[in-house]
Design a protein around this motif. Structure first.
Motif, short mmCIF file in Angstrom:
data_model
loop_
_atom_site.label_atom_id
_atom_site.label_comp_id
_atom_site.label_asym_id
_atom_site.label_seq_id
_atom_site.Cartn_x
_atom_site.Cartn_y
_atom_site.Cartn_z
N THR A 4 3.77 5.31 18.23
CA THR A 4 4.58 4.32 17.53
C THR A 4 4.05 2.90 17.72
O THR A 4 4.52 1.96 17.09
N LEU A 5 3.06 2.74 18.63
CA LEU A 5 2.51 1.40 18.84
C LEU A 5 1.43 1.07 17.81
O LEU A 5 1.02 -0.06 17.67
N GLU A 6 0.96 2.10 17.11
CA GLU A 6 -0.07 1.86 16.10
C GLU A 6 0.56 1.52 14.77
O GLU A 6 1.70 1.88 14.50
N PHE A 7 -0.19 0.83 13.92
CA PHE A 7 0.27 0.56 12.57
C PHE A 7 0.30 1.90 11.84
O PHE A 7 -0.73 2.53 11.64
N ASN A 8 1.48 2.37 11.47
CA ASN A 8 1.61 3.69 10.87
C ASN A 8 2.36 3.57 9.54
O ASN A 8 3.59 3.49 9.51
N PRO A 9 1.63 3.55 8.42
CA PRO A 9 2.29 3.34 7.12
C PRO A 9 3.33 4.40 6.80
O PRO A 9 4.34 4.09 6.17
N GLU A 10 3.10 5.64 7.27
CA GLU A 10 4.06 6.71 6.94
C GLU A 10 5.42 6.42 7.59
O GLU A 10 6.47 6.59 6.98
N HIS A 11 5.39 5.95 8.85
CA HIS A 11 6.65 5.60 9.54
C HIS A 11 7.37 4.50 8.78
O HIS A 11 8.58 4.52 8.61
N LEU A 12 6.58 3.52 8.35
CA LEU A 12 7.16 2.37 7.66
C LEU A 12 7.78 2.79 6.33
O LEU A 12 8.89 2.38 5.98
N LEU A 13 7.08 3.64 5.61
CA LEU A 13 7.56 4.08 4.29
C LEU A 13 8.84 4.89 4.38
O LEU A 13 9.67 4.86 3.46
N SER A 14 9.02 5.62 5.48
CA SER A 14 10.22 6.46 5.57
C SER A 14 11.39 5.72 6.24
O SER A 14 12.48 6.27 6.38
N HIS A 15 11.17 4.46 6.60
CA HIS A 15 12.23 3.71 7.29
C HIS A 15 13.40 3.40 6.34
O HIS A 15 13.20 2.97 5.21
N LYS A 16 14.63 3.64 6.81
CA LYS A 16 15.82 3.30 6.02
C LYS A 16 16.36 1.98 6.56
O LYS A 16 16.75 1.88 7.72
N PHE A 17 16.33 0.98 5.72
CA PHE A 17 16.79 -0.34 6.14
C PHE A 17 18.32 -0.38 6.15
O PHE A 17 18.95 0.07 5.18
#
Ligand code: HDC
Length: 311
Positions: A4-17
């Motif tokens: 989770t410390l790396e820039f991970n676009p998949e994590h970001l894309l699935s984030h629910k704001f």
């Protein structure tokens, strides 16, 4: 498990704001208007007194359309502390702002913000992140405006896992067009005089809710690569749109339907802004220059709901 410390676009894309709320009063709207230079040249300016005072017995003050941009900042109360996003906040710059306005703003109220990720791009030397905020009036449930904020995260690029640079967007490409400045002389030009108090403009503007130390702290500004604190991009945008309302809309803020602006270069508080405007049908193409350095710092266009009969 992914790091989770790396820039991970998949994590970001699935984030629910989470949905957020924002409340403001007339005092906030007036403070904002002062922060973008309303009445700075003339305390009884006939076009602008209405933004800070109940002129001619009007029941409430009028709210500048660029006030909408404050909702996009308020919708991210914890900044960009998002899962999968790794960047140095001191190197963040505001890249673009796109605003659609659906209804004039009341002089105060409660707002419900629905936030989503609108775009994410790997530009190698930088990552570009776009956050979309839809803002609803809590009482009526009416959609008031939509903001799309583009932030340029210097040093955060290079996260693509394949040889093709990562690119995601959830809106049509032709919604925001690249601006072509006409070669003809501008239809109108507006200059905001430098006054001694304008040097404090970033300190005044920050009271509208953007407390990024880049605009107030000389040490942070140096780390970010500037000789001193710089002006908020949204403050420059506020100056430019105010100039358009004055010169093209004959002082009527309700004529503004949508606003696009790209921040091309930083502005130092105290510099003089010259806004040049070209009118093509119901679109005002504009650019703002810093007079002292003769450099263009912002360009974009504003779409109008209708034209005034005198134009
Ligand atoms: C909750 C927290 C909320 C925080 C939100 C807001 C916080 C605020 O407090 C922050 C601010 O207000 S900062 C002040 C306002 N902004 C600025 O002063 C930035 C001015 N612009 C620049 O310095 C450069 O354009 C710069 C540095 C942006 C880009 O210059 P270069 O690195 O030279 O870029 P370049 O090589 O020309 O292009 C690389 C790729 O990036 C795209 N791009 C360039 N400028 C962009 C911009 N302004 N906005 C969006 N995208 C931009 C280019 O298109 C290019 O991509 P491609 O290669 O695909 O064409």
């Amino acid at each position: 498990m992914a790091d989770t410390l790396e820039f991970n676009p998949e994590h970001l894309l699935s984030h629910k704001f989470p949905e957020t709320t924002y409340s403001y009063t007339e005092r906030d709207a007036a403070l904002y208007a002062l922060g973008v230079g309303a009445c700075a040249r003339d305390a009884v300016d006939a076009d602008e007194l209405k933004y800070v005072y109940h002129e001619n017995g009007q029941k409430s003050i009028k709210v500048l359309p660029t006030f909408a941009a404050l909702f996009s900042l308020a919708s991210m109360p914890n900044g960009f502390g998002l899962p999968g996003l790794k960047y140095d906040p001191r190197l963040l710059l505001h890249g673009q702002q796109y605003i659609e306005l659906y209804k004039p703003f009341p002089s105060g109220g409660h707002i419900q913000n629905k936030v989503s990720l609108a775009g994410l791009y790997d530009k190698g030397k930088a990552a570009i992140l776009e956050i979309e905020t839809r803002s609803y009036e809590k009482e009526s449930g009416d959609l008031l405006c939509m903001n799309r904020m583009t932030v340029y995260l210097r040093g955060a690029g290079g996260f693509s896992k394949s040889s093709h640079p990562f690119s995601y967007s959830n809106y049509p490409k032709n919604q925001v067009l690249a601006v072509k400045i006409p070669k003809t002389p501008p239809f109108a030009v507006f200059e905001d005089c430098t006054q001694p108090s304008q040097a404090c403009s970033a300190l005044l503007y920050r009271l509208s809710g953007d407390y990024n130390p880049l605009h107030s702290d000389p040490i942070i500004a140096k780390v970010a690569g500037f000789s001193k604190p710089i002006l908020h991009g949204l403050c420059t945008l506020g100056f430019a749109v105010r100039a358009i309302i004055k010169c093209i809309c004959r002082g009527d803020p309700i004529m503004i339907k949508s606003i696009t602006g790209r921040f091309l270069l930083h502005v130092y508080p105290g510099e003089t802004l010259i806004t040049e405007m070209w009118l093509t049908d119901r679109r005002v193409i504009y650019q703002a220059k810093v007079k002292e350095r003769n450099r263009t710092v912002l360009s974009g266009y504003v779409d109008l709901s209708h034209m005034t009969s005198s134009l």
